[in-house]
Design an enzyme around this catalytic site. Structure first.
Site, PDB file in Angstrom:
ATOM      1  N   LYS A 194      -0.864  -1.303   5.297  1.00 32.54           N
ATOM      2  CA  LYS A 194      -0.055  -2.327   5.972  1.00 32.54           C
ATOM      3  C   LYS A 194       1.438  -1.986   5.871  1.00 32.54           C
ATOM      4  O   LYS A 194       2.156  -1.977   6.872  1.00 32.54           O
ATOM      5  CB  LYS A 194      -0.321  -3.702   5.344  1.00 32.54           C
TER       6      LYS A 194
ATOM      7  N   ASP B 109      -1.145  -8.260   8.407  1.00 27.90           N
ATOM      8  CA  ASP B 109      -1.016  -9.090   7.208  1.00 27.90           C
ATOM      9  C   ASP B 109      -1.869 -10.339   7.414  1.00 27.90           C
ATOM     10  O   ASP B 109      -2.605 -10.446   8.406  1.00 27.90           O
ATOM     11  CB  ASP B 109       0.458  -9.426   6.922  1.00 27.90           C
TER      12      ASP B 109
END
Ligand code: SF4
Length: 216
Positions: free
Chosen positions: A121, A139
């Site tokens: 991420k 996220d």
């Protein structure tokens, strides 16, 4: 409605309502963004922005942070979540940047994820924001909002969400789309109770149009 059509409507909506969408983390260069994104794990951007000015004043680059001790760095970030492990990531990550990457932020996912504290991420955020690459960082907001709207189907992991989103979003719009979904999740499509009466996606949203609406 076909998936491609749904994506077209959602992209058009965000293009109209959020033509500008950016990270809410404060940063002046790629090193500061990397540090801020590492600090933002399980923490709000607002809180991260409160500690980074003094942190960056003391440690402005990878070289200075690489020479710090974990205790020194922890002092500056003790008000955010997981200060011990994050301080260790910052010191070890900076040492690696100096040693392996000549103090520069690398531009491939393999290199980025070799840095302590940097997962897929975080790497995708850096690739998208700094290098303008078509990567979708997933996220908790992106994961939830994409599923509620119906952009993703049955995605169980962030990677599955990422793969489904990048399949339909035109490459040049992916960096912006990442921020659209985050900001929508942060301010409108809230985790506990989405504010659907302030959302212009009700016509297409799978969650809004599901038969049981008791939770809205
Ligand atoms: S209609 Fe409601 S559930 Fe659907 S995206 Fe908008 S805020 Fe979220």
């Amino acid at each position: 409605m076909k998936k491609a059509e749904l994506f077209r409507h959602v992209i058009s909506y965000f293009e109209l309502t959020r033509p500008i969408a950016e990270t809410e983390l404060n940063y002046r260069n790629s090193f500061e963004l990397l540090v801020s994104v590492i600090l933002s794990a399980q923490c709000t951007d607002k809180r991260v922005n409160m500690v980074t000015p003094s942190l960056f004043a003391k440690f402005p680059d990878a070289k200075s942070m690489a020479k710090a001790t974990v205790d020194e760095v922890r002092e500056y970030i003790k008000s955010i979540s997981y200060p011990n492990s994050k301080a260790e990531y910052l010191v070890k990550g900076s040492q690696l940047l100096v040693k392996k990457f000549n103090s520069k932020i690398p531009s491939t996912i393999e290199e980025l994820t070799s840095i302590p504290g940097v997962g897929r991420k975080t790497a995708n955020v850096i690739l998208s924001v700094i290098f303008n690459q078509p990567t979708m960082a997933v996220d908790t907001h992106v994961f939830r909002v994409a599923a509620r709207i119906g952009l993703t189907t049955g995605a169980k992991t962030p990677l599955q969400t990422e793969m489904q989103l990048v399949k339909y979003i035109p490459a040049e719009k992916i960096p912006l789309a990442h921020h659209w979904l985050i900001l929508h999740g942060r301010y409108i499509c809230l985790a506990r109770k989405p504010i659907c009466d302030k959302c212009g996606l009700t016509k297409w949203c799978k969650y809004y149009n599901q038969p049981v609406k008791a939770e809205k």
